[in-house]
Design a protein around this motif. Sequence first.
Motif, PDB file in Angstrom:
ATOM      1  N   ASP A   6      20.042   1.473  78.454  1.00 21.88           N
ATOM      2  CA  ASP A   6      19.360   2.538  77.713  1.00 21.88           C
ATOM      3  C   ASP A   6      19.293   2.172  76.238  1.00 21.88           C
ATOM      4  N   HIS A   7      18.175   1.563  75.840  1.00 18.35           N
ATOM      5  CA  HIS A   7      17.989   1.140  74.461  1.00 18.35           C
ATOM      6  C   HIS A   7      16.963   2.009  73.749  1.00 18.35           C
ATOM      7  N   TYR A   8      16.715   3.199  74.266  1.00 17.87           N
ATOM      8  CA  TYR A   8      15.709   4.061  73.675  1.00 17.87           C
ATOM      9  C   TYR A   8      16.206   4.692  72.379  1.00 17.87           C
ATOM     10  N   THR A   9      15.274   5.207  71.607  1.00 17.20           N
ATOM     11  CA  THR A   9      15.559   5.771  70.290  1.00 17.20           C
ATOM     12  C   THR A   9      15.661   7.283  70.401  1.00 17.20           C
ATOM     13  N   TYR A  10      16.869   7.787  70.231  1.00 14.79           N
ATOM     14  CA  TYR A  10      17.122   9.220  70.358  1.00 14.79           C
ATOM     15  C   TYR A  10      17.408   9.843  69.003  1.00 14.79           C
ATOM     16  N   ARG A  11      17.100  11.129  68.915  1.00 12.75           N
ATOM     17  CA  ARG A  11      17.380  11.891  67.706  1.00 12.75           C
ATOM     18  C   ARG A  11      17.721  13.311  68.126  1.00 12.75           C
ATOM     19  N   VAL A  12      18.671  13.894  67.440  1.00 13.48           N
ATOM     20  CA  VAL A  12      19.029  15.291  67.668  1.00 13.48           C
ATOM     21  C   VAL A  12      18.832  16.019  66.356  1.00 13.48           C
ATOM     22  N   THR A  13      18.146  17.137  66.411  1.00 13.16           N
ATOM     23  CA  THR A  13      17.888  17.934  65.215  1.00 13.16           C
ATOM     24  C   THR A  13      18.016  19.407  65.554  1.00 13.16           C
ATOM     25  N   TRP A  14      18.171  20.230  64.537  1.00 14.23           N
ATOM     26  CA  TRP A  14      18.268  21.669  64.728  1.00 14.23           C
ATOM     27  C   TRP A  14      16.880  22.262  64.839  1.00 14.23           C
ATOM     28  N   SER A  15      16.680  23.142  65.805  1.00 14.79           N
ATOM     29  CA  SER A  15      15.415  23.852  65.961  1.00 14.79           C
ATOM     30  C   SER A  15      15.639  25.306  65.579  1.00 14.79           C
ATOM     31  N   ALA A  16      15.164  25.685  64.406  1.00 21.37           N
ATOM     32  CA  ALA A  16      15.304  27.069  63.956  1.00 21.37           C
ATOM     33  C   ALA A  16      14.522  28.010  64.872  1.00 21.37           C
ATOM     34  N   ALA A  17      13.383  27.539  65.373  1.00 19.37           N
ATOM     35  CA  ALA A  17      12.549  28.365  66.247  1.00 19.37           C
ATOM     36  C   ALA A  17      13.276  28.709  67.546  1.00 19.37           C
ATOM     37  N   ASP A  18      14.074  27.757  68.048  1.00 17.91           N
ATOM     38  CA  ASP A  18      14.783  27.967  69.308  1.00 17.91           C
ATOM     39  C   ASP A  18      16.238  28.378  69.097  1.00 17.91           C
ATOM     40  N   ASN A  19      16.713  28.252  67.853  1.00 17.95           N
ATOM     41  CA  ASN A  19      18.106  28.557  67.528  1.00 17.95           C
ATOM     42  C   ASN A  19      19.067  27.693  68.349  1.00 17.95           C
ATOM     43  N   GLU A  20      18.652  26.449  68.577  1.00 19.31           N
ATOM     44  CA  GLU A  20      19.460  25.489  69.324  1.00 19.31           C
ATOM     45  C   GLU A  20      19.166  24.092  68.781  1.00 19.31           C
ATOM     46  N   TYR A  21      19.996  23.144  69.196  1.00 19.35           N
ATOM     47  CA  TYR A  21      19.734  21.747  68.889  1.00 19.35           C
ATOM     48  C   TYR A  21      18.724  21.219  69.892  1.00 19.35           C
ATOM     49  N   VAL A  22      17.878  20.315  69.419  1.00 17.95           N
ATOM     50  CA  VAL A  22      16.886  19.720  70.306  1.00 17.95           C
ATOM     51  C   VAL A  22      17.076  18.207  70.310  1.00 17.95           C
ATOM     52  N   GLY A  23      17.176  17.648  71.506  1.00 18.07           N
ATOM     53  CA  GLY A  23      17.268  16.209  71.688  1.00 18.07           C
ATOM     54  C   GLY A  23      15.879  15.655  71.933  1.00 18.07           C
ATOM     55  N   LEU A  24      15.559  14.551  71.257  1.00 16.04           N
ATOM     56  CA  LEU A  24      14.237  13.939  71.348  1.00 16.04           C
ATOM     57  C   LEU A  24      14.370  12.440  71.607  1.00 16.04           C
ATOM     58  N   CYS A  25      13.322  11.859  72.169  1.00 17.68           N
ATOM     59  CA  CYS A  25      13.281  10.421  72.401  1.00 17.68           C
ATOM     60  C   CYS A  25      11.938   9.907  71.883  1.00 17.68           C
ATOM     61  N   ALA A  26      11.977   8.979  70.918  1.00 20.48           N
ATOM     62  CA  ALA A  26      10.754   8.488  70.276  1.00 20.48           C
ATOM     63  C   ALA A  26       9.778   7.864  71.271  1.00 20.48           C
ATOM     64  N   GLU A  27      10.294   7.172  72.270  1.00 22.47           N
ATOM     65  CA  GLU A  27       9.434   6.500  73.235  1.00 22.47           C
ATOM     66  C   GLU A  27       8.822   7.466  74.266  1.00 22.47           C
ATOM     67  N   PHE A  28       9.368   8.658  74.356  1.00 20.50           N
ATOM     68  CA  PHE A  28       8.863   9.704  75.257  1.00 20.50           C
ATOM     69  C   PHE A  28       8.645  10.976  74.439  1.00 20.50           C
ATOM     70  N   PRO A  29       7.618  11.001  73.579  1.00 17.23           N
ATOM     71  CA  PRO A  29       7.441  12.116  72.647  1.00 17.23           C
ATOM     72  C   PRO A  29       7.164  13.471  73.300  1.00 17.23           C
ATOM     73  N   SER A  30       6.783  13.493  74.559  1.00 15.67           N
ATOM     74  CA  SER A  30       6.515  14.770  75.215  1.00 15.67           C
ATOM     75  C   SER A  30       7.775  15.416  75.790  1.00 15.67           C
TER      76      SER A  30
END
Length: 109
Positions: A6-30
């Motif tokens: 698993d060499h994918y690019t991940y990022r975790v950020t705060w989502s104020a709209a959802d009031n939760e943290y959101v995990g994202l993957c650059a290679e799978f933007p959807s």
Amino acid sequence: MALKDDHYTYRVTWSAADNEYVGLCAEFPSLSWLSKTPEEALKGIRKLVADVIVDMRKTGEVIPEPITNRHYSGKFVVRVTPETYKDLAIQAAESGVSLNRLVAAKLSR
């Protein structure tokens, strides 16, 4: 299911709209994964990516190559207006550097 390599690019950020943290993957933007903690958001998005890749393999879809495995030349072309080009050329001349060095410095900020 975890990915073996698993060499994918991940990022975790705060989502104020959802009031939760959101995990994202650059290679799978959807794809995204919401969770109450950043650790669980990362764990969730990694599992989701792994599950999607299993499905993609079954259906014969092309699986994105991890960004970190790609090779970059360091060269790209960008078009700007003639006015912007002139302004940048003047800035470079006044700074005593090449236009390339000036633009590279601006992009790296």
